[in-house]
Enzyme design. Structure first.
Site, PDB file in Angstrom:
ATOM      1  N   HIS A  63       0.850  -1.198   0.000  1.00  0.00           N
ATOM      2  CA  HIS A  63       0.000   0.000   0.000  1.00  0.00           C
ATOM      3  C   HIS A  63       0.878   1.238   0.000  1.00  0.00           C
ATOM      4  CE1 HIS A  63      -3.850   2.059   1.783  1.00  0.00           C
ATOM      5  NE2 HIS A  63      -3.168   2.879   0.974  1.00  0.00           N
ATOM      6  N   HIS A 118       1.248   4.724  -2.703  1.00  0.00           N
ATOM      7  CA  HIS A 118       0.857   5.423  -3.936  1.00  0.00           C
ATOM      8  C   HIS A 118       2.106   6.086  -4.495  1.00  0.00           C
ATOM      9  CE1 HIS A 118      -3.476   5.143  -2.773  1.00  0.00           C
ATOM     10  NE2 HIS A 118      -2.955   5.092  -1.573  1.00  0.00           N
ATOM     11  N   HIS A 132      -9.511   0.604  -1.220  1.00  0.00           N
ATOM     12  CA  HIS A 132      -9.451   1.278   0.070  1.00  0.00           C
ATOM     13  C   HIS A 132     -10.841   1.171   0.703  1.00  0.00           C
ATOM     14  CE1 HIS A 132      -5.738   2.894  -1.447  1.00  0.00           C
ATOM     15  NE2 HIS A 132      -5.603   3.789  -0.501  1.00  0.00           N
ATOM     16  N   GLU A 188     -11.101   3.081   6.073  1.00  0.00           N
ATOM     17  CA  GLU A 188     -10.080   4.042   6.532  1.00  0.00           C
ATOM     18  C   GLU A 188     -10.821   5.140   7.304  1.00  0.00           C
ATOM     19  OE1 GLU A 188      -8.219   6.372   3.423  1.00  0.00           O
ATOM     20  OE2 GLU A 188      -6.584   7.037   4.719  1.00  0.00           O
ATOM     21  N   ASP A 207       1.802   4.167   2.575  1.00  0.00           N
ATOM     22  CA  ASP A 207       0.708   4.922   1.946  1.00  0.00           C
ATOM     23  C   ASP A 207       1.223   6.068   1.069  1.00  0.00           C
ATOM     24  OD1 ASP A 207      -1.913   5.404   1.271  1.00  0.00           O
ATOM     25  OD2 ASP A 207      -2.559   6.091   3.250  1.00  0.00           O
ATOM     26  N   ASP A 208       1.547   7.217   1.675  1.00  0.00           N
ATOM     27  CA  ASP A 208       2.059   8.374   0.931  1.00  0.00           C
ATOM     28  C   ASP A 208       3.245   8.948   1.695  1.00  0.00           C
ATOM     29  OD1 ASP A 208      -0.226   8.735  -1.150  1.00  0.00           O
ATOM     30  OD2 ASP A 208      -1.258   8.530   0.772  1.00  0.00           O
TER      31      ASP A 208
HETATM   32  N1  HPA Z   1      -6.841   7.025   1.066  1.00  0.00           N
HETATM   33  C1  HPA Z   1      -7.553   7.367  -0.013  1.00  0.00           C
HETATM   34  N2  HPA Z   1      -7.000   7.856  -1.105  1.00  0.00           N
HETATM   35  C2  HPA Z   1      -5.677   8.010  -1.142  1.00  0.00           C
HETATM   36  C3  HPA Z   1      -4.898   7.663  -0.075  1.00  0.00           C
HETATM   37  C4  HPA Z   1      -5.512   7.127   1.083  1.00  0.00           C
HETATM   38  O1  HPA Z   1      -4.898   6.775   2.108  1.00  0.00           O
HETATM   39  N3  HPA Z   1      -3.620   7.944  -0.432  1.00  0.00           N
HETATM   40  C5  HPA Z   1      -3.641   8.408  -1.697  1.00  0.00           C
HETATM   41  N4  HPA Z   1      -4.898   8.460  -2.128  1.00  0.00           N
HETATM   42 ZN    ZN Z   2      -3.808   4.706   0.286  1.00  0.00          ZN
END
Ligand code: HPA
Ligand code: ZN
Length: 334
Positions: free
Chosen positions: A16, A18, A204, A207, A285-286
């Site tokens: 996970h 991006h 996703h 969350e 994640d990011d």
């Molecule tokens: N959630 C939803 N969209 C996203 C995320 C995330 O954690 N990271 C990049 N786009």
């Molecule tokens: Zn994500």
């Protein structure tokens, strides 16, 4: 330090991340200059300002507003290549052996950047990373859930030959969760599943959304894993289902803190998942926005939960088993 070394040496897989979320401010400003792109005045002007603003996201949407502006500096095949290469190098340095990476083609198509430009750069980086670092890598295309499902279906059709050739390996669903639940994308997922049954499906869910988002992703999109999924804990039934089917959750601890899904890593249901046999992996994640790559996320979990070596071995084994790589590769990783 000793435990960091132990965590670095574990055979980690990332499921996970991006690629657009690995765009570090320094590279972002360099590309803005290289591609003559003027960022909106609301965007931070310096690396220091980025750090400060990225440290106070109110929620997922607040982050996404910066994330989509940030990625607007990516234009050429070389830009996408360099972006992915920087991530693969960092992941390798962290002791990550296998990465399955997300990208958001619709956000590039909307700006007039072609699918082939994006994917060619990313695919070239996947191959070069394997040659250079010995890591295995897979591309997962994500649909933006704030755009209509018809745009999602068009995007899947545009990528048809890339799925056919195995250049893209999976489908995901990201962006603003709560207003755009999984059921909106039933047709997109069933279309791809029919056409390319070998493709991995994920989304996703859970969350910011509650456990029903997880149920609907499994029931209606037929995903075989769930990104984030931490709100599965709200339902005994969902927890039991994930455990029984060994459906992996791709948990992102530092992301959940930075987007204020939880106040601190210690609030995540890591121990509950371990006790109930719900498999999960630990992911970044990011990382350019949330201040940590995969190893930082492992370290944060260890700081909060003081897991045993046996528990860590179970976590990485679950990560290997939940990966979308060949049986042979899984054996190599184990
Ligand atoms: N959630 C939803 N969209 C996203 C995320 C995330 O954690 N990271 C990049 N786009
Ligand atoms: Zn994500």
């Amino acid at each position: 330090h000793k435990f960091t070394d132990f965590l670095r040496e574990l055979p980690k897989c990332e499921h996970h991340v991006h690629l657009e979320g690995t765009l570090e401010p320094s590279f972002l400003f360099k590309l803005a200059q290289r591609n003559h792109i003027t960022l909106p005045s609301s965007f931070p002007k310096t690396i220091e300002e980025c750090k400060q603003r990225y440290d106070q996201f109110a929620d997922l949407q607040d982050f996404l507003d910066f994330y989509y502006i940030g990625m607007s500096v990516l234009v050429s095949e070389q830009d996408f290549y360099e972006l992915a290469m920087m991530y693969f190098e960092k992941a390798h340095h962290d002791g990550c052996l296998h990465s399955e990476v997300f990208f958001d083609p619709q956000s590039h198509l909307q700006r007039g950047v072609e699918m082939d430009t994006v994917v060619s750069g990313f695919d070239r980086a996947c191959h070069d990373a394997t040659a250079k670092f010995g890591t295995s890598n897979k591309l997962i295309m994500c649909l933006l859930r704030h755009l209509p499902a018809s745009s999602g279906l068009d995007t899947i059709k545009l990528a048809d030959n890339l799925y056919q050739k195995g250049v893209i390996h999976g489908l995901g669903l990201d962006s603003s969760e709560k207003p755009f639940p999984p059921e909106l994308f039933t047709e997109c997922y069933s279309y791809l599943k029919n056409k390319h049954p070998q493709v991995g499906l994920t989304a996703h869910a859970g969350e910011e959304g509650d456990y029903t988002y997880v149920e609907n992703a499994l029931d209606l999109l037929h995903t075989t894993r769930i990104d984030h999924g931490i709100h599965s804990r709200q339902s005994e039934k969902v927890m039991h289902r994930l455990s029984r089917n060994q459906t992996m959750l791709t948990v992102c601890p530092l992301s959940n803190v930075k987007l204020q899904v939880v106040n601190e890593v210690g609030q995540l249901p890591i121990k509950v998942f371990l006790e109930k046999g719900v498999p999960f992996s630990i992911n970044s994640d990011d990382p350019a926005y949330f201040g940590g790559y995969i190893l930082d996320n492992y370290v944060a979990v260890q700081k909060s939960f003081a897991l045993t070596a046996a528990q860590w071995k179970q976590i990485v084994l679950n990560g290997i088993n939940g990966s979308w790589c060949s049986h042979e590769r899984k054996q190599e990783l184990t």
